[in-house]
Design an enzyme around this catalytic site. Structure first.
Site, mmCIF file in Angstrom:
data_model
loop_
_atom_site.group_PDB
_atom_site.id
_atom_site.type_symbol
_atom_site.label_atom_id
_atom_site.label_comp_id
_atom_site.label_asym_id
_atom_site.label_seq_id
_atom_site.Cartn_x
_atom_site.Cartn_y
_atom_site.Cartn_z
ATOM 1 N N GLU A 291 55.536 103.036 5.754
ATOM 2 C CA GLU A 291 55.677 101.629 5.368
ATOM 3 C C GLU A 291 57.076 101.256 4.900
ATOM 4 O OE1 GLU A 291 53.927 104.035 3.871
ATOM 5 O OE2 GLU A 291 53.883 103.836 1.696
ATOM 6 N N HIS A 315 47.459 98.870 8.237
ATOM 7 C CA HIS A 315 47.638 99.733 7.053
ATOM 8 C C HIS A 315 49.084 99.657 6.547
ATOM 9 C CE1 HIS A 315 46.885 103.408 4.600
ATOM 10 N NE2 HIS A 315 48.180 103.589 4.817
ATOM 11 N N GLU A 316 50.022 99.868 7.439
ATOM 12 C CA GLU A 316 51.429 99.874 6.992
ATOM 13 C C GLU A 316 51.848 98.488 6.497
ATOM 14 O OE1 GLU A 316 52.263 102.730 6.524
ATOM 15 O OE2 GLU A 316 50.986 103.754 7.970
ATOM 16 N N HIS A 319 50.726 97.892 2.981
ATOM 17 C CA HIS A 319 51.601 98.523 1.983
ATOM 18 C C HIS A 319 52.690 97.564 1.488
ATOM 19 C CE1 HIS A 319 50.458 102.670 1.397
ATOM 20 N NE2 HIS A 319 50.488 102.978 2.675
ATOM 21 N N GLU A 338 47.697 104.365 -1.780
ATOM 22 C CA GLU A 338 46.942 104.534 -0.532
ATOM 23 C C GLU A 338 45.512 103.988 -0.582
ATOM 24 O OE1 GLU A 338 48.398 105.132 2.153
ATOM 25 O OE2 GLU A 338 50.294 105.995 1.455
ATOM 26 N N ASP A 395 53.587 116.696 -1.833
ATOM 27 C CA ASP A 395 52.960 116.643 -0.516
ATOM 28 C C ASP A 395 51.579 117.317 -0.530
ATOM 29 O OD1 ASP A 395 53.601 115.734 2.169
ATOM 30 O OD2 ASP A 395 53.344 117.837 2.744
ATOM 31 N N TYR A 403 43.229 108.206 -0.140
ATOM 32 C CA TYR A 403 42.939 107.148 0.822
ATOM 33 C C TYR A 403 41.468 106.718 0.756
ATOM 34 C CZ TYR A 403 47.353 108.345 3.167
ATOM 35 O OH TYR A 403 48.673 108.569 3.450
ATOM 36 N N LYS A 576 48.845 115.020 11.293
ATOM 37 C CA LYS A 576 47.399 114.818 11.239
ATOM 38 C C LYS A 576 46.688 115.446 12.457
ATOM 39 C CE LYS A 576 44.817 111.050 12.580
ATOM 40 N NZ LYS A 576 44.224 109.704 12.574
#
Ligand code: BES
Ligand code: ZN
Length: 621
Positions: A291, A315-316, A319, A338, A395, A403, A576
């Site tokens: 984002e 989603h982005e 943000h 998130e 991380d 989320y 992912k």
């Protein structure tokens, strides 16, 4: 009154005045910004905060380095030294606003970064840090022309979140702080540079690009990309940057982005960043999207040709409120970024495409969450919304918990108070806290005061935020479209219907995904072949479907899919997708051997975010 008394009185009055004004001063001090403590940063903004950055750098593709000067304007809050975060940077020298040399020293930290301390004089208002990055800076991925689509030039992009910005700029790399910035960036003249700032819309001959970001942002949102880029408008405030060969497809895919922006504003208030553009990166980009303000960075793997994966853009875009406007104060509060964004994303998708669509996304999200909780363990503290990441790479805590559990928590609140009240609450939350940081504790207080105070039966906020797993009262998604997919899958698995006879004509990517995810593991080769012959999963151009299918291919040792999977693993760097595939491959010796051969070829295409994860899975060194 005689003179003596008058003098005493006057003295007392002055003394009182002084005490009053001392009191005022210290009150003002109390009101000075109190930056949250961040265990992942060497900076001490409560002593000296660097609040504006002027960056003057050159991007050197021959040596894979960025070099130049970072000038920081300082807010002096009482300290005599300023501290920055650096990682792998070589510091050539530091001067003040008059060009006078300042002494600096480096405090060794860990592999995630070191501290740069600069001694200040009383009058120091600015520091100029002359530096060069290392050629393996963790934020940066340098691609040669062969690794791009058009093969016309090299490509560079940065990824700052969570604590990687310090590997390309000496900076107070904590989300507790906000900065404005401007930048001059010199690149080879056949390339264009873009940033999370005001952007050019065409190349210029000089190869020098200037940028401004006038709204204060947390440093993890600083971003730069350089490549053979072209721009095209999509709507009034929206557009796409991409390699020329990708531009048309991207413009088609993102046709609805202006509508998304309008829907978002209708929900939670005006968009504060002027433009919303999307940069389509090479497939090496380690995330689906990032984002970066004014310019979302996106993977090309969401360009499916049928606009079916655009919830990622919602989603982005979301943000721009949750995260970029109201920012998690530390990485322990990551769910505030998130969880809110997933909730907001679903609301945008519902506004554009209806409830049935959003409910499919909700159900897939719940599957992801259950999977993550299985992996982490039901009682793991990493399944709390509020995390404790001290001493670890942030991380490590950035899982689906933030989320999807975050989303469920907000959805539960919505159901409790009704949509109208909840929307009003969120609108106020964003406007009252715009351009500020938020801790979990302050959010809880805000929630209590502004939403829960009038409720007779209050939800157990503490359980949701500070306890593991999913509370029993979580809202359960129920997609009628998916119920049909369950029926179809059942009919096929039981042998009642051949794959080719299933009614799948109207299925979207989400239904296919749900169909594939629900297949039992270890199907026979003949069952796998039947599906493949009927639906062409192995050769699909849809990244989500491909990745889900390859997991089954591994488990069934369905070798026919392995060449396509290899191609996928070598070209796509999105973590992912990579993580579950390499994970599954590492479960048998035969597959592990194959995976290592593929990884050897693929690794140069991956960003450090992905290699860090996959190196660990494959025990690569
Ligand atoms: N901000 C994240 C990406 C991120 C998270 C980068 C943590 C570094 C550390 C971004 O908004 C995101 O969540 N991306 C998701 C897509 C989304 C639709 C769930 C992704 O990349 O898959
Ligand atoms: Zn996100």
């Amino acid at each position: 009154m005689n003179r003596f008394y008058i003098v005493i009185f006057a003295l007392l009055a002055t003394a009182c005045q002084e005490t009053d004004s001392e009191q005022n001063k210290s009150d003002q001090k109390m009101e000075k910004p109190q930056y949250a403590q961040d265990s992942h940063s060497f900076s001490k903004p409560n002593e000296v905060a660097a609040t504006h950055l002027s960056l003057d750098v050159e991007v050197d593709f021959d040596n894979s380095v960025i070099s130049g000067t970072a000038t920081h304007r300082l807010e002096r809050n009482g300290g005599n030294s300023v501290f920055f975060d650096i990682r792998g940077l070589t510091i050539h020298g530091v001067t003040d606003q008059d060009g006078d040399t300042l002494n600096f020293s480096i405090t060794r930290g860990n592999k995630r970064g070191d501290g740069l301390g600069i001694a200040l004089n009383e009058s120091t208002a600015e520091v100029n840090i002359n530096y060069v990055t290392s050629s393996d800076a963790a934020a940066l991925l340098w691609l040669n022309p062969e690794q791009t689509l058009g093969k016309t030039g090299p490509f560079l992009f940065t990824q700052g979140q969570a604590i990687l910005t310090r590997s390309w700029v000496p900076i107070q790399d904590t989300p507790a702080l906000r900065i404005t910035y401007d930048a001059n960036v010199k690149v080879p003249s056949n390339l264009m540079a873009v940033m999370s700032a005001t952007n050019p819309t065409s190349k210029n001959q000089s190869g020098i690009y200037s940028f401004r970001m006038d709204q204060p942002i947390p440093p993890y949102l600083m971003a730069l990309a350089v490549g053979d880029l072209k721009f095209e408008e999509v709507g009034k405030r929206t557009g796409v940057y991409a390699e020329p060969a990708m531009l048309e497809k991207a413009v088609y895919e993102f046709a609805d982005v202006e509508k998304m922006l309008i829907a978002a504003e209708d929900l939670y208030g005006p968009y504060k960043w002027d433009r919303y553009d999307i940069l389509v990166l090479p497939p090496s980009f380690p995330f689906g999207g990032m984002e970066n303000p004014r310019l979302t960075f996106a993977t090309p793997t969401i360009i499916a040709g049928d606009r079916s994966l655009t919830s990622l853009i919602a989603h982005e875009l979301a943000h721009s409120w949750s995260g970029n406007l109201v920012t998690n104060a530390t990485w322990d509060d990551f769910w505030l970024n998130e969880g809110f964004t997933v909730y907001f994303e679903k609301r945008i998708m519902e506004a554009l495409y209806g409830k049935d669509y959003a409910e499919m996304l909700n159900q897939l999200g719940l599957q992801d969450l259950k999977h993550t909780i299985d992996d982490l363990g039901e009682t793991s503290p990493d399944t709390h919304l509020k995390l404790d990441l001290e001493g670890r790479d942030p991380d490590a805590g950035m899982t689906d918990i933030a989320y999807e559990k975050g989303f469920l928590f907000l959805r539960m609140l919505e159901e409790k108070v009704g949509r109208e009240r909840f929307d009003k609450f969120l609108r106020n939350y964003f406007s009252e806290n715009a351009f500020k940081t938020m801790t979990t504790e302050r959010f809880i207080a805000y929630l209590g005061e502004n939403l829960l105070s009038e409720l007779d039966e209050k939800p157990d906020v503490h359980e949701w935020i500070f306890q593991p797993g999913i509370p029993d009262n979580f809202p359960k998604p129920n997609s009628s479209l998916f119920a049909k997919v369950d029926e179809a899958r059942e009919a096929w698995l039981s042998g009642e219907k051949a794959a080719s006879k299933l009614e799948t004509k109207d299925w979207s990517t989400h239904e296919w995904l749900y169909f594939i995810r629900g297949l039992e593991g270890g199907l026979s080769i003949s069952k796998m072949s039947e599906l493949d012959a009927a639906f062409g999963f192995t050769e699909t151009g849809n990244s989500e479907i491909a990745a889900a299918w390859y997991e089954h291919a591994i488990q069934s040792n369905y070798r026919k899919a392995f060449p396509a999977m290899e191609e996928f693993l070598v070209s796509v760097g999105r973590r992912k997708f990579l993580e579950p595939l390499y994970q599954k491959l590492s479960e048998t010796d035969e597959h592990l051997k194959w995976a290592k051969e593929v990884y050897e070829k693929a690794r140069p295409n991956y960003h450090s975010v992905s290699t860090q994860t996959i190196d660990e899975i494959l025990k690569w060194s």
